[in-house]
Design a protein around this motif. Sequence first.
Motif, PDB file in Angstrom:
ATOM      1  N   SER A  36       1.039  -1.411   0.291  1.00 21.42           N
ATOM      2  CA  SER A  36       0.075   0.215  -0.159  1.00 21.42           C
ATOM      3  C   SER A  36       0.546   1.339  -0.576  1.00 21.42           C
ATOM      4  CB  SER A  36      -0.967   0.170   1.483  1.00 21.42           C
ATOM      5  OG  SER A  36      -0.123   0.190   2.284  1.00 21.42           O
ATOM      6  N   ALA A  37       0.489   2.274  -0.801  1.00 23.48           N
ATOM      7  CA  ALA A  37       1.008   3.757  -0.318  1.00 23.48           C
ATOM      8  C   ALA A  37       1.160   4.050   1.223  1.00 23.48           C
ATOM      9  CB  ALA A  37       0.173   5.057  -0.447  1.00 23.48           C
ATOM     10  N   ASP A  38       1.136   3.240   2.745  1.00 24.61           N
ATOM     11  CA  ASP A  38       1.438   3.703   3.709  1.00 24.61           C
ATOM     12  C   ASP A  38       2.903   3.235   3.684  1.00 24.61           C
ATOM     13  OD1 ASP A  38       1.426   4.771   5.921  1.00 24.61           O
ATOM     14  OD2 ASP A  38       0.838   2.612   7.154  1.00 24.61           O
ATOM     15  N   GLN A  39       2.426   1.915   3.572  1.00 24.69           N
ATOM     16  CA  GLN A  39       4.043   0.886   3.405  1.00 24.69           C
ATOM     17  C   GLN A  39       4.794   1.152   2.521  1.00 24.69           C
ATOM     18  OE1 GLN A  39       1.560  -2.943   2.588  1.00 24.69           O
ATOM     19  NE2 GLN A  39       1.600  -3.930   4.530  1.00 24.69           N
ATOM     20  N   LYS A  40       4.405   1.212   1.440  1.00 25.93           N
ATOM     21  CA  LYS A  40       6.245   2.107   0.681  1.00 25.93           C
ATOM     22  C   LYS A  40       7.078   3.036   1.252  1.00 25.93           C
ATOM     23  CE  LYS A  40       3.862   0.589  -4.082  1.00 25.93           C
ATOM     24  NZ  LYS A  40       3.437   1.002  -5.384  1.00 25.93           N
ATOM     25  N   GLN A  41       6.190   4.520   1.680  1.00 24.66           N
ATOM     26  CA  GLN A  41       6.286   5.120   2.996  1.00 24.66           C
ATOM     27  C   GLN A  41       7.269   5.092   3.796  1.00 24.66           C
ATOM     28  OE1 GLN A  41       6.698   9.013   1.439  1.00 24.66           O
ATOM     29  NE2 GLN A  41       7.662   8.148   2.742  1.00 24.66           N
ATOM     30  N   LYS A  42       6.894   4.078   4.349  1.00 29.57           N
ATOM     31  CA  LYS A  42       7.673   3.652   5.435  1.00 29.57           C
ATOM     32  C   LYS A  42       8.887   2.876   4.962  1.00 29.57           C
ATOM     33  CE  LYS A  42       3.413   2.484   8.330  1.00 29.57           C
ATOM     34  NZ  LYS A  42       3.028   1.674   9.503  1.00 29.57           N
ATOM     35  N   ASP A  45      11.026   6.081   4.033  1.00 32.37           N
ATOM     36  CA  ASP A  45      11.894   6.285   5.309  1.00 32.37           C
ATOM     37  C   ASP A  45      12.405   5.375   5.951  1.00 32.37           C
ATOM     38  OD1 ASP A  45      10.347   8.318   4.770  1.00 32.37           O
ATOM     39  OD2 ASP A  45       8.516   7.452   6.572  1.00 32.37           O
TER      40      ASP A  45
END
Length: 139
Positions: A36-42, A45
Amino acid sequence: MGLLEQGTPKKHSGTPRKTLSDMTTETLDLKWNTLSADQKQKALDLLHGDYISKRTKAAMAKLKKTRKLGRPPFGYKYVNGTLVNHMDESVTMNRMLELRDLGHNPNQITRILNEEERPSSTGKQWNRNSVVLVLSRNS
């Protein structure tokens, strides 16, 4: 969890789990599309933080070899990485010790130093906490 795990791989069903650093580019590409977009961002990071950490550590190690880090104690300065006496500050230091030996308290010493226009190591006026700190280091 698999892609975003950090640290030492833990055993699960007899085989170690893969961490982000263990994955090949091909595996990462396949996994990346399922995130997901959130997992990609993590994940980004984590990579960015690791990159910054490595560069900061390398820069600090290089600086440590060429010069001393941090401000020298009051009354001293660094010259070619060696701690030497700073004449102007040494005179002020001797005055502070003289005033203390005469029985003056830190508030009085602060007032006297500022009246005599003796600058601190930062070039500003003295304050009580600075006087107490300098005197405590030279007791």
